[in-house]
Design a protein around this motif. Structure first.
Motif, PDB file in Angstrom:
ATOM      1  N   ASP A   1       0.836  -1.196   0.000  1.00 33.47           N
ATOM      2  CA  ASP A   1       0.000   0.000   0.000  1.00 33.47           C
ATOM      3  C   ASP A   1       0.879   1.257   0.000  1.00 33.47           C
ATOM      4  O   ASP A   1       2.098   1.178   0.155  1.00 33.47           O
ATOM      5  CB  ASP A   1      -0.979  -0.020   1.177  1.00 33.47           C
ATOM      6  CG  ASP A   1      -0.313   0.156   2.541  1.00 33.47           C
ATOM      7  OD1 ASP A   1       0.862   0.568   2.605  1.00 33.47           O
ATOM      8  OD2 ASP A   1      -0.987  -0.110   3.562  1.00 33.47           O
TER       9      ASP A   1
ATOM     10  N   TRP B   1       0.106  -6.327   1.799  1.00 33.31           N
ATOM     11  CA  TRP B   1      -1.149  -7.019   2.068  1.00 33.31           C
ATOM     12  C   TRP B   1      -1.276  -8.196   1.099  1.00 33.31           C
ATOM     13  O   TRP B   1      -0.992  -8.048  -0.096  1.00 33.31           O
ATOM     14  CB  TRP B   1      -2.339  -6.089   1.864  1.00 33.31           C
ATOM     15  CG  TRP B   1      -2.339  -4.845   2.700  1.00 33.31           C
ATOM     16  CD1 TRP B   1      -1.501  -3.769   2.597  1.00 33.31           C
ATOM     17  CD2 TRP B   1      -3.239  -4.528   3.770  1.00 33.31           C
ATOM     18  NE1 TRP B   1      -1.810  -2.814   3.521  1.00 33.31           N
ATOM     19  CE2 TRP B   1      -2.882  -3.254   4.266  1.00 33.31           C
ATOM     20  CE3 TRP B   1      -4.305  -5.203   4.356  1.00 33.31           C
ATOM     21  CZ2 TRP B   1      -3.552  -2.634   5.304  1.00 33.31           C
ATOM     22  CZ3 TRP B   1      -4.988  -4.590   5.394  1.00 33.31           C
ATOM     23  CH2 TRP B   1      -4.613  -3.318   5.860  1.00 33.31           C
TER      24      TRP B   1
ATOM     25  N   ARG C   1      -1.728  -8.622   6.637  1.00 23.13           N
ATOM     26  CA  ARG C   1      -0.962  -7.390   6.482  1.00 23.13           C
ATOM     27  C   ARG C   1       0.416  -7.618   7.100  1.00 23.13           C
ATOM     28  O   ARG C   1       0.526  -8.104   8.228  1.00 23.13           O
ATOM     29  CB  ARG C   1      -1.667  -6.237   7.196  1.00 23.13           C
ATOM     30  CG  ARG C   1      -1.009  -4.871   6.995  1.00 23.13           C
ATOM     31  CD  ARG C   1      -1.629  -3.819   7.929  1.00 23.13           C
ATOM     32  NE  ARG C   1      -1.200  -3.999   9.316  1.00 23.13           N
ATOM     33  CZ  ARG C   1      -2.037  -4.054  10.365  1.00 23.13           C
ATOM     34  NH1 ARG C   1      -3.338  -3.938  10.200  1.00 23.13           N
ATOM     35  NH2 ARG C   1      -1.558  -4.217  11.582  1.00 23.13           N
TER      36      ARG C   1
ATOM     37  N   VAL D   1      -9.230   2.464   5.455  1.00 27.92           N
ATOM     38  CA  VAL D   1      -7.994   2.093   6.142  1.00 27.92           C
ATOM     39  C   VAL D   1      -7.374   3.333   6.772  1.00 27.92           C
ATOM     40  O   VAL D   1      -7.338   4.409   6.151  1.00 27.92           O
ATOM     41  CB  VAL D   1      -6.993   1.446   5.161  1.00 27.92           C
ATOM     42  CG1 VAL D   1      -5.709   1.044   5.872  1.00 27.92           C
ATOM     43  CG2 VAL D   1      -7.621   0.238   4.469  1.00 27.92           C
TER      44      VAL D   1
ATOM     45  N   ASP E   1      -4.894  -0.094  10.352  1.00 31.56           N
ATOM     46  CA  ASP E   1      -6.128  -0.697  10.854  1.00 31.56           C
ATOM     47  C   ASP E   1      -7.304  -0.382   9.927  1.00 31.56           C
ATOM     48  O   ASP E   1      -7.359   0.695   9.311  1.00 31.56           O
ATOM     49  CB  ASP E   1      -6.450  -0.168  12.252  1.00 31.56           C
ATOM     50  CG  ASP E   1      -5.439  -0.617  13.292  1.00 31.56           C
ATOM     51  OD1 ASP E   1      -4.777  -1.652  13.077  1.00 31.56           O
ATOM     52  OD2 ASP E   1      -5.291   0.094  14.320  1.00 31.56           O
ATOM     53  N   LEU E   2      -8.240  -1.311   9.864  1.00 34.15           N
ATOM     54  CA  LEU E   2      -9.476  -1.058   9.134  1.00 34.15           C
ATOM     55  C   LEU E   2     -10.388  -0.181   9.980  1.00 34.15           C
ATOM     56  O   LEU E   2     -10.459  -0.329  11.198  1.00 34.15           O
ATOM     57  CB  LEU E   2     -10.180  -2.378   8.801  1.00 34.15           C
ATOM     58  CG  LEU E   2      -9.366  -3.399   8.007  1.00 34.15           C
ATOM     59  CD1 LEU E   2     -10.249  -4.587   7.637  1.00 34.15           C
ATOM     60  CD2 LEU E   2      -8.750  -2.777   6.765  1.00 34.15           C
TER      61      LEU E   2
END
Length: 295
Positions: free
Chosen positions: A113, A119, A136, A180, A186-187
């Motif tokens: 990312d 990921w 992740r 994100v 973290d989501l």
């Protein structure tokens, strides 16, 4: 929604069982042949050319991302986990979480990312429902299971600011969208169903986001690539000459879409099945990101 059959040039003839994970890094296009564990690059994407093999593993290889500031090194979704792949082809395992699952499983697609995390998803070899997970890998090499209960995890794909992630569960024909937190990885909040495919429309496989924020999706089983607006409506469908497109990659400086395809599951494969294709398109993408250690 429009649909076109744009002439697709075959850059690399069919022969790969399951070509996947196409990404543009610096001045080259990189992709894998999952089941044979091989990694390839193309330096000249303008016409038919011979790919260079960068690595051949003794385990399946789902996808890679370069390791920042370490030429020739990759982080890889391979075998049953995440590993560092050195320039000489050696593997250093960070974790093999799929060794701890109840059914035989392997890693699948993956991407870094914009914040520098890696990921990658997994799947059971027999497609056991709910056996797939999304992982992740953080800057310190820790591998975290972020989601479970999926079946065949493909993507993910990120927007340029890293705040939105798309993940496909190919087996159930659904593309999810997540928010994100770029600072933590973290989501944020609950997942949103971005698109749900009906029977006969194919299954969502590899994905990428273009410079306009639209999502491109390879449609396994449908011989097509779809482009979705960020609001979820279908903008365009491109027909490709292979039933199983597996990944999509937009050149960051030229109006070309690269599509990997599979011979796997094709009764009468042609040169376009298990090939790398090039299709002219009206938009460009962005170069893929690297995994950054200690950021």
């Amino acid at each position: 929604m429009t649909s076109t059959a744009v002439p697709a040039a075959v850059l690399v003839d069919g022969g790969y069982e399951l070509a996947e994970g196409g990404r543009w890094f610096d001045d080259r296009y990189v992709y894998v042949d999952i089941l044979s564990g091989r990694l390839f690059e193309l330096r000249d994407g303008t016409g038919p050319t011979t790919p260079r093999q960068l690595a051949a593993l003794d385990v399946p290889l789902g996808a890679v991302a370069p390791v920042a500031d370490t030429p020739g090194a990759w982080i890889a979704a391979a075998g049953t986990g995440i590993a560092l792949l050195t320039a000489d082809g050696a593997l250093e395992w960070l974790d093999r979480p799929e060794d701890r699952t109840p059914v035989p499983s392997r890693m699948n697609d993956g991407v870094a990312d914009p914040a520098g995390r890696f990921w990658a998803g997994s799947m059971a070899y027999d497609g056991t429902p709910g056996a797939g997970s999304l992982y992740r890998t953080d800057a310190d090499g820790t591998v975290v299971r972020v989601l479970d209960g999926l079946t065949i995890v493909n993507g993910p794909a990120f927007t340029a600011d890293g705040t939105t992630m798309y993940v496909a569960d190919t087996a159930v024909g659904t593309i999810f969208r997540f928010q994100v937190d770029p600072a933590s990885g973290d989501l944020v909040g609950a997942p949103e169903i971005f698109a749900r495919l009906r029977d006969g429309e194919g299954s969502p496989d590899g994905m990428t986001v273009d410079q306009e924020g639209c999502l491109w999706v390879a449609m396994w089983g449908a011989g097509a690539v779809r482009r979705y607006h960020p609001d979820g409506h279908l903008l365009h469908t491109l027909t490709v000459p292979a039933p199983h497109p597996t990944s999509v990659c937009l050149h960051p400086g030229d109006n070309r879409l690269y599509v990997t395809t599979a011979r796997y599951g094709v009764t009468n494969p042609t040169a376009a099945s298990g090939a790398v294709l090039s299709v002219p398109v009206p938009v460009v993408g962005t170069a893929a990101c690297s995994w950054r250690v200690g950021h």
